[in-house]
Enzyme design. Structure first.
Site, PDB file in Angstrom:
ATOM      1  N   HIS A 147       0.940  -1.076  -0.046  1.00  0.00           N
ATOM      2  CA  HIS A 147      -0.042   0.027  -0.008  1.00  0.00           C
ATOM      3  C   HIS A 147       0.782   1.266  -0.135  1.00  0.00           C
ATOM      4  O   HIS A 147       2.058   1.247   0.233  1.00  0.00           O
ATOM      5  CB  HIS A 147      -0.924   0.007   1.222  1.00  0.00           C
ATOM      6  N   CYS A 163       3.114  -4.678   6.668  1.00  0.00           N
ATOM      7  CA  CYS A 163       2.851  -4.512   5.323  1.00  0.00           C
ATOM      8  C   CYS A 163       4.290  -3.984   4.460  1.00  0.00           C
ATOM      9  O   CYS A 163       5.183  -3.867   5.047  1.00  0.00           O
ATOM     10  CB  CYS A 163       1.776  -3.682   5.050  1.00  0.00           C
TER      11      CYS A 163
END
Length: 187
Positions: A147, A163
């Protein structure tokens, strides 16, 4: 008649220094050294990790903090990333992109809530405090994403809770080029 030369400590040190460093000065003038900023990461070949390009490939190296993306036609681009804070938060292996979201909302995982109870339960998409940035690629592993980030200081650092983060402008580029089903490997 010539006057005898006087030796003193200052003259001796100056003359010695000139004598010792003259070869380096001459060598530097005749053979200039060109220094280039050599990146600390080595690029990977997708063939070392996958049998075929399929719908495309993403390899994210969590040690060198770089993401490589190959499109269906074999074009490859490289992006700097943020990676998980610790090895315990890092998942490695094969997965794939199962969903894509523009301006995704964010909710901390149960383990994040335990570590950081002061965090909000939910941050809507488009909110400047949203840690997922402007785009997110959802992986087949629960809670793991590739992301964007609003906090550009995180890129090139161990700063995430699991992440892989990219600058917003770069995740938007990857987002537009990556179809659902893209193969992913985190190493």
């Amino acid at each position: 008649m010539k006057k005898p030369m006087k030796f003193n400590r200052r003259g001796f040190v100056t003359t010695s220094a000139a004598f010792l460093f003259a070869p380096q000065v001459l060598r530097a003038q005749s053979n200039p050294v060109i220094r280039r900023n050599v990146s600390s990461f080595a690029l990977h070949e997708w063939q070392d990790h996958f049998d075929a390009l399929g719908r495309g490939i993403i390899i994210s190296d969590t040690n060198t903090m770089v993401l490589q993306h190959w499109t269906l036609d074999g074009e490859m681009r490289v992006y700097p990333t943020s990676v998980p804070l610790t090895d315990e938060l890092t998942r490695r292996g094969y997965t794939e992109v199962v969903e894509k979201r523009e301006n995704p909302g964010w909710a901390p995982t149960p383990s994040m809530r335990i570590r950081n109870p002061e965090w909000p339960a939910y941050v809507p998409g488009g909110d400047p405090t949203n840690p997922l940035g402007t785009r997110a690629l959802y992986l087949s592993w629960q809670y793991y994403r590739i992301h964007g980030t609003q906090d550009t200081r995180k890129i090139g650092r161990r700063s995430s809770n699991g992440c892989i983060g990219l600058y917003n402008v770069q995740i938007e580029e990857v987002y537009d080029r990556v179809p659902v089903g893209t193969q992913v490997k985190l190493i």
